[in-house]
Design a protein around this motif. Structure first.
Motif, PDB file in Angstrom:
ATOM      1  N   UNK A  24       0.814  -1.215   0.000  1.00 59.04           N
ATOM      2  CA  UNK A  24       0.000   0.000   0.000  1.00 59.04           C
ATOM      3  C   UNK A  24       0.844   1.260   0.000  1.00 59.04           C
ATOM      4  N   UNK A  25       1.913   1.260   0.779  1.00 55.66           N
ATOM      5  CA  UNK A  25       2.827   2.410   0.813  1.00 55.66           C
ATOM      6  C   UNK A  25       3.500   2.579  -0.541  1.00 55.66           C
ATOM      7  N   UNK A  26       3.922   1.465  -1.142  1.00 59.96           N
ATOM      8  CA  UNK A  26       4.566   1.503  -2.455  1.00 59.96           C
ATOM      9  C   UNK A  26       3.631   2.100  -3.504  1.00 59.96           C
ATOM     10  N   UNK A  27       2.383   1.663  -3.488  1.00 56.24           N
ATOM     11  CA  UNK A  27       1.397   2.191  -4.432  1.00 56.24           C
ATOM     12  C   UNK A  27       1.188   3.685  -4.227  1.00 56.24           C
ATOM     13  N   UNK A  28       1.092   4.108  -2.967  1.00 57.02           N
ATOM     14  CA  UNK A  28       0.889   5.537  -2.687  1.00 57.02           C
ATOM     15  C   UNK A  28       2.041   6.367  -3.244  1.00 57.02           C
ATOM     16  N   UNK A  29       3.263   5.931  -3.015  1.00 60.75           N
ATOM     17  CA  UNK A  29       4.416   6.683  -3.506  1.00 60.75           C
ATOM     18  C   UNK A  29       4.433   6.741  -5.025  1.00 60.75           C
ATOM     19  N   UNK A  30       3.965   5.657  -5.668  1.00 66.03           N
ATOM     20  CA  UNK A  30       3.963   5.616  -7.132  1.00 66.03           C
ATOM     21  C   UNK A  30       2.957   6.591  -7.732  1.00 66.03           C
ATOM     22  N   UNK A  31       1.887   6.881  -6.986  1.00 60.17           N
ATOM     23  CA  UNK A  31       0.849   7.756  -7.536  1.00 60.17           C
ATOM     24  C   UNK A  31       0.725   9.084  -6.783  1.00 60.17           C
ATOM     25  N   UNK A  32       1.624   9.347  -5.848  1.00 59.60           N
ATOM     26  CA  UNK A  32       1.535  10.570  -5.039  1.00 59.60           C
ATOM     27  C   UNK A  32       1.701  11.833  -5.866  1.00 59.60           C
ATOM     28  N   UNK A 319       2.507  -1.376  -9.112  1.00 59.57           N
ATOM     29  CA  UNK A 319       3.759  -1.292  -8.347  1.00 59.57           C
ATOM     30  C   UNK A 319       3.592  -1.959  -6.993  1.00 59.57           C
ATOM     31  N   UNK A 320       2.411  -1.770  -6.360  1.00 61.97           N
ATOM     32  CA  UNK A 320       2.133  -2.440  -5.095  1.00 61.97           C
ATOM     33  C   UNK A 320       1.971  -3.934  -5.268  1.00 61.97           C
ATOM     34  N   UNK A 321       1.320  -4.323  -6.364  1.00 62.92           N
ATOM     35  CA  UNK A 321       1.171  -5.755  -6.669  1.00 62.92           C
ATOM     36  C   UNK A 321       2.546  -6.379  -6.871  1.00 62.92           C
ATOM     37  N   UNK A 322       3.461  -5.600  -7.461  1.00 55.43           N
ATOM     38  CA  UNK A 322       4.809  -6.106  -7.711  1.00 55.43           C
ATOM     39  C   UNK A 322       5.588  -6.454  -6.462  1.00 55.43           C
ATOM     40  N   UNK A 323       5.223  -5.839  -5.326  1.00 53.85           N
ATOM     41  CA  UNK A 323       5.925  -6.155  -4.072  1.00 53.85           C
ATOM     42  C   UNK A 323       5.076  -7.050  -3.168  1.00 53.85           C
ATOM     43  N   UNK A 324       4.029  -7.650  -3.749  1.00 51.48           N
ATOM     44  CA  UNK A 324       3.279  -8.661  -3.005  1.00 51.48           C
ATOM     45  C   UNK A 324       1.850  -8.344  -2.642  1.00 51.48           C
ATOM     46  N   UNK A 325       1.346  -7.138  -2.987  1.00 56.48           N
ATOM     47  CA  UNK A 325      -0.032  -6.787  -2.665  1.00 56.48           C
ATOM     48  C   UNK A 325      -1.024  -7.698  -3.381  1.00 56.48           C
ATOM     49  N   UNK A 326      -1.968  -8.245  -2.644  1.00 62.28           N
ATOM     50  CA  UNK A 326      -2.923  -9.181  -3.240  1.00 62.28           C
ATOM     51  C   UNK A 326      -4.372  -8.924  -2.831  1.00 62.28           C
ATOM     52  N   UNK A 327      -4.589  -8.074  -1.832  1.00 53.91           N
ATOM     53  CA  UNK A 327      -5.945  -7.890  -1.315  1.00 53.91           C
ATOM     54  C   UNK A 327      -6.296  -6.410  -1.158  1.00 53.91           C
ATOM     55  N   UNK A 328      -7.528  -6.192  -0.719  1.00 52.16           N
ATOM     56  CA  UNK A 328      -7.998  -4.831  -0.504  1.00 52.16           C
ATOM     57  C   UNK A 328      -7.281  -4.095   0.602  1.00 52.16           C
ATOM     58  N   UNK A 329      -6.556  -4.806   1.449  1.00 55.82           N
ATOM     59  CA  UNK A 329      -5.805  -4.145   2.517  1.00 55.82           C
ATOM     60  C   UNK A 329      -4.732  -3.235   1.925  1.00 55.82           C
TER      61      UNK A 329
END
Length: 445
Positions: A24-32, A319-329
């Motif tokens: 989630x943090x990775x995704x935020x930084x990618x779209x911030x 980008x978040x999926x790339x580091x293991x994100x799989x769910x709505x969390x």
């Protein structure tokens, strides 16, 4: 932990709370970067940057929470690139609508999107629009927002002889933008996580060091809150309905344009991320698609009510999926960080200028333009409407006009090729609407 397991099925998805939070943090930084870019774009429509920042952060958070809880997707949402340019430069610029009327159009398009999501007619709509036309529209929007970035930073300027020309390369603002573009390109090519955001941040820092921006430009936190609530106290979008529907034909085109860009941008993002995490079945169908589309469409309505352009799913979620994100969390974590970003709004608003945001616009435009590779350019019946779509958006400085001319030229080409039976009824209807749209200024009823 048991609550999180029950809500998001972490074990079943092969993930952990820690992994989801990092994703989630990775995704935020990618779209911030959108927190800096969106206020700058909508300011060109006459909106207050402070209020737009607040609306963008809050609407993004709400939409991320909806996506996480309703669909359990690791997909984050915010004000979409391309559609914000449609809002500012086509609807409010070329077409002359106020930003209140544009917000009303966004709200209505969101309601239509909700209807599409809950009634399950999305597949029929997707099938009705030629795939090649969708690819051309996506690529055209990429070229358009890149052009906006080049223009806003002064690298491209008006020229009496050639319409456009190169700007003053000795101008410090232009030089800062060129520096930022080089840095952003290096970050993206080197696959640095959140490369666009890193490029934006470094450009802003260099601007501060060179004395091109400073603390005196930063609003107070209370000012950001105050202007936001003042703008939307009575629901600014409600004030725009009368103006929007004063010309029903134009209103229909505007609403359709917002809906079209949002709907297919969302569908493309969900399929792309779904493929990465195994949510697409053997028939090519996406699991929980209706819930995901519903979350996206409600997010658009919420965004319009708060005071920002269309909220949509971000492909940066990969980008978040790339580091293991799989769910709505993952999405919910991103939403939390959007809320936290409100408390650093003065810093963002004080340091972000056109020179700082231009590189992000250009590079994101390049990414969107990559869709051109899938257009069948060796087929003239496809190449003509695709080319017309793209070139019209850029030279007419209008995403809506590009979409309209794309549909019209597609029908003309298919008729010339003797393939009228292949034209879907929906496309015929849209072509007629677009013809009336262009003809209406010259008709008297």
């Amino acid at each position: 932990m048991s609550f999180l397991e029950k809500c998001f099925h972490l074990s079943e998805k092969g993930t952990t709370v820690k992994t989801e939070i990092v994703a989630g943090i990775t995704t935020f930084l990618a779209m911030a970067y959108i927190l800096g870019v969106n206020p700058m774009i909508l300011a060109d429509a006459g909106m207050d940057k402070n209020a737009v920042f607040m609306a963008t952060a809050l609407a993004s958070a709400v939409a991320c929470f909806l996506m996480g809880f309703l669909a359990n997707y690791p997909v984050a949402l915010s004000a979409g690139m391309g559609v914000n340019a449609l809002f500012a430069y086509t609807v409010c610029g070329a077409m002359g609508y106020s930003w209140q009327a544009a917000l009303a159009a966004v709200f209505v398009s969101g309601l239509v999107f909700v209807l599409i999501s809950v009634t399950g007619i999305r597949k029929k709509i997707i099938d009705a629009i030629p795939v090649q036309l969708k690819l051309a529209i996506g690529a055209g929007i990429g070229f358009f927002i890149a052009f906006v970035g080049l223009k806003n930073c002064g690298l491209i300027i008006a020229n009496a002889s050639t319409f456009v020309g190169i700007g003053n390369l000795a101008d410090p603002t232009v030089l800062l933008a060129v520096f930022g573009l080089i840095v952003t390109i290096v970050c993206v090519v080197r696959k640095i996580p959140a490369g666009v955001f890193v490029g934006l941040l470094l450009t802003a820092l260099v601007g501060v060091v060179l004395g091109m921006m400073g603390m005196e430009n930063m609003p107070a936190v209370t000012g950001v809150f105050t202007t936001s609530f003042e703008m939307n106290a009575a629901g600014a979008f409600v004030q725009g309905f009368g103006e929007l529907f004063a010309n029903p034909m134009n209103a229909l085109v505007v609403i359709f344009s917002f809906l079209f860009v949002d709907f297919f941008d969302t569908a493309g993002t969900l399929v792309a991320v779904g493929n990465e995490i195994g949510l697409v079945n053997e028939k090519g169908e996406l699991e929980n698609a209706e819930q995901a589309l519903l979350a996206d469409s409600i997010g658009t309505c919420v965004g319009a009510a708060l005071g920002t352009s269309t909220v949509t799913s971000f492909v940066e979620s990969s980008s978040g999926v790339g580091v293991g994100g799989r769910t709505g969390l993952t999405a919910i974590t991103t939403g939390v960080f959007f809320i936290l970003s409100i408390f650093i709004s003065p810093l963002v608003l004080g340091l972000i200028t056109n020179a700082v945001t231009a590189p992000a616009l250009i590079v994101v435009g390049v990414m969107m333009a990559q869709q051109m590779k899938n257009v069948k350019w060796d087929d003239i019946t496809i190449a003509i409407p695709a080319f017309v779509t793209i070139i019209s958006m850029i030279l007419m400085y209008s995403i809506s006009n590009g979409i309209a001319f794309g549909f019209i030229s597609y029908v003309v080409v298919m008729l010339a090729a003797g393939r009228a039976k292949e034209i879907h009824p929906t496309v015929w209807v849209l072509m007629v609407i677009f013809l009336f749209y262009f003809a209406s200024p010259y008709l008297s009823f």
